[in-house]
Design a protein around this motif. Sequence first.
Motif, PDB file in Angstrom:
ATOM      1  N   VAL A 233      -9.580  -6.830  -4.285  1.00 33.88           N
ATOM      2  CA  VAL A 233      -8.866  -5.378  -4.117  1.00 33.88           C
ATOM      3  C   VAL A 233      -9.571  -4.796  -3.121  1.00 33.88           C
ATOM      4  O   VAL A 233      -8.913  -4.295  -1.911  1.00 33.88           O
ATOM      5  CB  VAL A 233      -8.836  -4.623  -5.290  1.00 33.88           C
ATOM      6  N   LEU A 234     -10.726  -4.747  -3.064  1.00 34.16           N
ATOM      7  CA  LEU A 234     -11.768  -4.081  -2.021  1.00 34.16           C
ATOM      8  C   LEU A 234     -11.441  -4.472  -0.673  1.00 34.16           C
ATOM      9  O   LEU A 234     -11.259  -3.807   0.200  1.00 34.16           O
ATOM     10  CB  LEU A 234     -13.148  -4.425  -2.502  1.00 34.16           C
ATOM     11  N   CYS A 235     -10.993  -6.013  -0.433  1.00 35.96           N
ATOM     12  CA  CYS A 235     -10.908  -6.489   0.704  1.00 35.96           C
ATOM     13  C   CYS A 235      -9.450  -6.190   1.382  1.00 35.96           C
ATOM     14  O   CYS A 235      -9.476  -6.318   2.458  1.00 35.96           O
ATOM     15  CB  CYS A 235     -10.893  -8.178   0.640  1.00 35.96           C
ATOM     16  N   THR A 236      -8.748  -5.375   0.650  1.00 37.95           N
ATOM     17  CA  THR A 236      -7.388  -5.018   1.288  1.00 37.95           C
ATOM     18  C   THR A 236      -7.505  -3.527   1.494  1.00 37.95           C
ATOM     19  O   THR A 236      -6.566  -2.855   2.262  1.00 37.95           O
ATOM     20  CB  THR A 236      -6.361  -4.880   0.068  1.00 37.95           C
ATOM     21  N   MET A 237      -8.927  -2.912   1.546  1.00 35.06           N
ATOM     22  CA  MET A 237      -9.090  -1.490   1.772  1.00 35.06           C
ATOM     23  C   MET A 237      -9.305  -1.374   3.263  1.00 35.06           C
ATOM     24  O   MET A 237      -9.812  -2.293   4.002  1.00 35.06           O
ATOM     25  CB  MET A 237     -10.274  -0.896   1.266  1.00 35.06           C
ATOM     26  N   PRO A 238      -8.809  -0.304   4.139  1.00 37.74           N
ATOM     27  CA  PRO A 238      -8.824  -0.148   5.314  1.00 37.74           C
ATOM     28  C   PRO A 238     -10.562   0.141   5.621  1.00 37.74           C
ATOM     29  O   PRO A 238     -11.424   0.425   4.713  1.00 37.74           O
ATOM     30  CB  PRO A 238      -8.190   0.908   5.745  1.00 37.74           C
ATOM     31  N   CYS A 239     -11.094  -0.181   7.043  1.00 32.68           N
ATOM     32  CA  CYS A 239     -12.539  -0.195   7.122  1.00 32.68           C
ATOM     33  C   CYS A 239     -12.667   1.084   7.678  1.00 32.68           C
ATOM     34  O   CYS A 239     -13.923   1.186   8.139  1.00 32.68           O
ATOM     35  CB  CYS A 239     -12.682  -1.334   8.095  1.00 32.68           C
ATOM     36  N   VAL A 240     -11.661   1.974   8.260  1.00 35.15           N
ATOM     37  CA  VAL A 240     -12.129   3.167   8.947  1.00 35.15           C
ATOM     38  C   VAL A 240     -11.158   4.166   8.029  1.00 35.15           C
ATOM     39  O   VAL A 240     -10.032   3.915   7.765  1.00 35.15           O
ATOM     40  CB  VAL A 240     -11.585   3.240  10.428  1.00 35.15           C
ATOM     41  N   GLY A 241     -12.035   5.368   7.825  1.00 39.10           N
ATOM     42  CA  GLY A 241     -11.160   6.490   7.022  1.00 39.10           C
ATOM     43  C   GLY A 241     -11.522   6.200   5.571  1.00 39.10           C
ATOM     44  O   GLY A 241     -11.741   5.252   4.873  1.00 39.10           O
ATOM     45  N   THR A 242     -11.550   7.341   4.932  1.00 37.96           N
ATOM     46  CA  THR A 242     -12.256   7.437   3.530  1.00 37.96           C
ATOM     47  C   THR A 242     -10.980   7.058   2.621  1.00 37.96           C
ATOM     48  O   THR A 242      -9.758   7.421   2.699  1.00 37.96           O
ATOM     49  CB  THR A 242     -12.374   8.854   2.961  1.00 37.96           C
ATOM     50  N   VAL A 243     -11.345   6.153   1.593  1.00 43.45           N
ATOM     51  CA  VAL A 243     -10.606   6.038   0.557  1.00 43.45           C
ATOM     52  C   VAL A 243     -10.819   6.914  -0.834  1.00 43.45           C
ATOM     53  O   VAL A 243     -11.812   6.933  -1.591  1.00 43.45           O
ATOM     54  CB  VAL A 243     -10.548   4.423  -0.014  1.00 43.45           C
ATOM     55  N   LEU A 244      -9.910   8.068  -0.809  1.00 44.19           N
ATOM     56  CA  LEU A 244     -10.294   9.065  -1.785  1.00 44.19           C
ATOM     57  C   LEU A 244      -9.790   8.561  -3.197  1.00 44.19           C
ATOM     58  O   LEU A 244      -8.771   7.824  -3.365  1.00 44.19           O
ATOM     59  CB  LEU A 244      -9.641  10.258  -1.653  1.00 44.19           C
ATOM     60  N   ARG A 245     -10.508   8.739  -4.252  1.00 49.60           N
ATOM     61  CA  ARG A 245     -10.276   8.427  -5.585  1.00 49.60           C
ATOM     62  C   ARG A 245      -9.587   9.663  -6.180  1.00 49.60           C
ATOM     63  O   ARG A 245     -10.186  10.681  -6.191  1.00 49.60           O
ATOM     64  CB  ARG A 245     -11.410   7.996  -6.428  1.00 49.60           C
ATOM     65  N   VAL A 246      -8.303   9.472  -6.716  1.00 54.53           N
ATOM     66  CA  VAL A 246      -7.645  10.841  -7.179  1.00 54.53           C
ATOM     67  C   VAL A 246      -7.468  10.411  -8.621  1.00 54.53           C
ATOM     68  O   VAL A 246      -6.897   9.332  -9.219  1.00 54.53           O
ATOM     69  CB  VAL A 246      -6.192  11.135  -6.632  1.00 54.53           C
ATOM     70  N   PHE A 247      -7.992  11.014  -9.570  1.00 54.12           N
ATOM     71  CA  PHE A 247      -7.922  10.875 -11.119  1.00 54.12           C
ATOM     72  C   PHE A 247      -6.886  11.522 -11.620  1.00 54.12           C
ATOM     73  O   PHE A 247      -6.744  12.689 -11.601  1.00 54.12           O
ATOM     74  CB  PHE A 247      -9.233  11.340 -11.688  1.00 54.12           C
ATOM     75  N   THR A 248      -6.500  11.002 -12.871  1.00 61.06           N
ATOM     76  CA  THR A 248      -5.411  11.831 -13.925  1.00 61.06           C
ATOM     77  C   THR A 248      -5.379  11.148 -15.037  1.00 61.06           C
ATOM     78  O   THR A 248      -5.537   9.873 -15.336  1.00 61.06           O
ATOM     79  CB  THR A 248      -4.022  12.049 -13.188  1.00 61.06           C
TER      80      THR A 248
END
Length: 470
Positions: A233-248
């Motif tokens: 899954v990590l490897c599908t994340m973009p390499c530039v720009g923050t991946v924000l975690r949104v919790f609910t």
Amino acid sequence: MEEAAARERKRPREGDAAPSAAAAAGAGKAQYVYLPVADALKAPGARVFLFAAVSEIGAAVRSRGTDFTLTLRVADQSRPAGISVTFFADNVALLPCVKITMHGEFFVTFNKKFSSFALFEGKVSTECSPYQTSTKYYGTQYDNELLTQMRTWLAYNPPGLKDLELQLRSLKSDTTFDLVCKVLHVYENNGEWIFYVWDGTDTPAAEFQAILDAEAVESSPLHLEGVPLPREVLCTMPCVGTVLRVFTNRYIKEVFHLQKNIYWARFCNITCKQEFGIWKGILGPSSRVRLLSHEDGSVVDRMKMYDSRIANQVHRQPMASLPGASNIADVEYEAAGYTTLMESLTHEQVTHKFKTLVRVVAAYPCRASELRLLLTGSYCLRLTLEDPTARIHAYVHKDDGAKFFGGFLTAEALIKKMNKLLGIPEEDEEGTPLTRNPPWIWCCVKSYRLDKNDPWGSRRYRIFGTEIRD
DNA sequence: TTGGGG
């Protein structure tokens, strides 16, 4: 469904209010009179005809009754904010005809018995046939003209662009805002949901409490989630720009679509805060999630901004580090380009040498007494490096210590350098400062594995070719 | 009936 002009109407019936009565005059081949959305809002209880553009797309779900339901927001020039429209149908594939009634100020309902709808492409085109129609749908002779007007309006007034929007780069604690973002991944555990979202920008660099709490500095976590993302899954994340975690802990019905596909969405009325210097989004009771078309104005903006960002080597660097990173570190790896931490985490090989631009958010050890032990050359130092894309632990090997700190130092000089790295200001007449703000430093890092039978699980990072200046 | 919240 792409952004589209939606025409909704109801078959006329005797005794209806003015708009419908006018339509009734031409029974059969009726001359429907479409109301501007703003006027429809002023006529609660009336049945109205609308010709409007779809601005938000909800998810189809089973209602608490026997039907399926779907909500759209439609807008026109009279009310760019639009109005919410709820469809009911006994079959998801139908999304059919419903009586239009006004409820309070905010929305329109389709009653299955009477209403109908048609959907048209929203982009400027000579194609005037709807791509989907319900039963009981009839066009009128003026519709093509209206459709062209609506499309022209849309071209200049793309839906979205609301006041309350923030981008990740402009996040603020303790405010409620909308975030237009791509939902990259959804994680659920025991009714706790985490949305992994991205808009192509970097979250601001956090300031840390400067209270010299060694415990807090040493134990700074790498991520907020209990279980780190699996590598695939990590490897599908973009390499530039923050991946924000949104919790609910709320079930968001759009989640079904978000789990199956990568969607752009508007997270409405969300808040955020920092934990351990990491930004965290929170969906509260009044928050909502709306799926967006790729043609949505805000989405188009974000994608354009990202494309221009990654086209330029310098703009790939952390936004908060610009215009110029601190030059407190010298690096040897001159020829190498810039690499984000996420680029390295998702690198296809375990071993990876790269140059990066990071902040040292934590160190272990960091107590003066233990730092002295580093001078004996028998200990290694573990730094927690951060950029907008990730945090990693990186070790300063005992053999590299002298190089890293620029020679064999006295204990005092060593502590001073560590404080500088961690952004701990020197005490002045005003007393102990309240915050520390680690500077951005250039750093050479290489990864390796400890165990050839578990290369990824035993992957470690080590700093090399880097010297902290005075 | 249900649903919806700029």
